[in-house]
Write a protein that holds these residues in place. Structure first.
Motif, short mmCIF file in Angstrom:
data_model
loop_
_atom_site.label_atom_id
_atom_site.label_comp_id
_atom_site.label_asym_id
_atom_site.label_seq_id
_atom_site.Cartn_x
_atom_site.Cartn_y
_atom_site.Cartn_z
N LEU A 141 37.97 -23.04 98.07
CA LEU A 141 37.56 -24.42 98.34
C LEU A 141 38.77 -25.31 98.61
O LEU A 141 38.75 -26.12 99.55
CB LEU A 141 36.76 -24.97 97.15
CG LEU A 141 36.34 -26.44 97.24
CD1 LEU A 141 35.41 -26.66 98.42
CD2 LEU A 141 35.67 -26.88 95.94
N TYR B 23 43.59 -31.63 98.21
CA TYR B 23 42.48 -31.45 97.29
C TYR B 23 43.00 -30.95 95.94
O TYR B 23 43.74 -29.98 95.87
CB TYR B 23 41.48 -30.44 97.86
CG TYR B 23 40.20 -30.34 97.06
CD1 TYR B 23 39.18 -31.25 97.25
CD2 TYR B 23 40.04 -29.34 96.11
CE1 TYR B 23 38.01 -31.17 96.52
CE2 TYR B 23 38.87 -29.26 95.36
CZ TYR B 23 37.86 -30.17 95.58
OH TYR B 23 36.70 -30.10 94.84
N ASN C 242 34.51 -28.58 89.26
CA ASN C 242 33.73 -27.57 89.99
C ASN C 242 33.31 -26.46 89.05
O ASN C 242 34.15 -25.88 88.36
CB ASN C 242 34.56 -26.98 91.15
CG ASN C 242 34.77 -27.96 92.27
OD1 ASN C 242 33.87 -28.21 93.07
ND2 ASN C 242 35.97 -28.52 92.35
N SER C 243 32.04 -26.15 89.02
CA SER C 243 31.55 -25.05 88.17
C SER C 243 31.49 -23.77 88.99
O SER C 243 30.46 -23.12 89.13
CB SER C 243 30.15 -25.40 87.64
OG SER C 243 29.26 -25.69 88.71
N LEU C 244 32.64 -23.40 89.54
CA LEU C 244 32.77 -22.20 90.35
C LEU C 244 33.80 -21.28 89.73
O LEU C 244 34.54 -21.67 88.83
CB LEU C 244 33.20 -22.57 91.77
CG LEU C 244 32.29 -23.51 92.57
CD1 LEU C 244 32.98 -23.95 93.86
CD2 LEU C 244 30.96 -22.85 92.88
N ALA D 12 41.04 -29.09 90.03
CA ALA D 12 39.80 -28.82 90.75
C ALA D 12 38.79 -28.09 89.87
O ALA D 12 37.58 -28.30 90.00
CB ALA D 12 40.09 -28.01 92.02
N VAL E 115 37.11 -21.55 93.76
CA VAL E 115 37.77 -22.85 93.79
C VAL E 115 39.05 -22.77 94.61
O VAL E 115 39.40 -23.70 95.35
CB VAL E 115 38.07 -23.36 92.36
CG1 VAL E 115 38.93 -24.63 92.40
CG2 VAL E 115 36.77 -23.64 91.63
#
Length: 255
Positions: free
Chosen positions: A175, A35, A165-167, A161, A172
């Motif tokens: 994740l 990922y 991704n809005s983290l 990543a 992240v």
């Protein structure tokens, strides 16, 4: 609609937009990836360069269409332990799907069998790129298959990543770790093999060193080398290419 698309591709000659080079069907590239490594992006770029379809989540739609089972049931369940059956038999790649009358028709293992069936059909029908889903294992003995693993260091995967991704950074990171752990468990369960083992693949490429364009070029170069090796084997008296000698651009090197 998906099925109509790949059936239409069946006997088509595929032209590389970059080199104008004819590629006779079927050359299939499977891409397993960490990922954040950009493996999916590489797969799509590669498919565009070769003018061939790229299959990812579409395989679920095709498996649902084939079986009549709702797509939501094909969502993969996390496997915490390796399968003894997979270890002893080499996985589920050649197992036939159960009939609708069978008690285990909608169980995870049967859903995987349907996906494996679709993957084999796609590889038979036309050249293509297939992302994930243990396709490298399912098609390990199929002519013209190039099995690729795309990986990258943690910092590179995090950087990529974060773009989608809005983290928070920590979320992240979690994740990435959870996704890779899940993929490793899934691969182990259905193949009996280790997901990151380079021996499962023809190429293991670090996308952080090559960039996405360079990773695509490396795969194309490898296909070209295999094509030349195939031709060389066919010109040596008494020799036989270890694969098929049908004009396809790929063969497997002896292991």
């Amino acid at each position: 609609m998906h099925r109509l698309f790949y059936m239409m591709k069946r006997s088509r000659k595929l032209i590389s937009a970059n080199k104008g080079e004819t590629i006779m069907s079927n050359t299939v590239i499977t891409i397993a990836r960490q990922y954040g490594s950009g493996g999916r992006t590489v797969g799509k770029m590669l498919a565009k360069r070769l003018d061939i379809p790229c299959y990812d989540r579409e395989i679920i739609s095709l498996a649902s269409e084939e079986s009549g089972i709702h797509p939501t049931l094909f969502q993969d369940e996390k496997k915490k332990h390796g399968s003894l059956r997979a270890f002893l038999t080499g996985g589920f790649k050649n197992a036939s799907p159960l009939s609708p009358e069978s008690a285990g028709f909608t169980k995870d293992d049967n859903l995987f069998r349907y996906q494996a069936k679709i993957i084999r059909q796609l590889a038979e029908e036309s050249s293509c790129v297939i992302i994930g889903r243990c396709a490298d294992h399912i098609l390990a003995d199929v002519p013209g298959v190039v099995r690729v693993f795309v990986h990258a260091p943690e910092d590179f995967c995090l950087q990529e990543a974060m773009k989608v991704n809005s983290l928070s950074v920590s979320d992240v990171q979690k994740l990435i770790a959870q996704t890779d752990e899940y993929r490793a468990h899934y691969y182990k369960y259905y193949t009996g093999q280790e997901w990151k083992n380079a021996q499962n693949y023809d190429l293991s490429l670090d996308s952080s060193r090559l960039g996405f364009d360079g990773t695509v070029e490396a795969i194309l170069s490898y296909i070209e080398v295999r094509k030349k090796f195939d031709k060389l084997c066919n010109t040596i008296p008494g020799s036989q290419a270890p694969f098929f000698g049908t004009g396809l651009p790929g063969i497997f090197y002896p292991r």
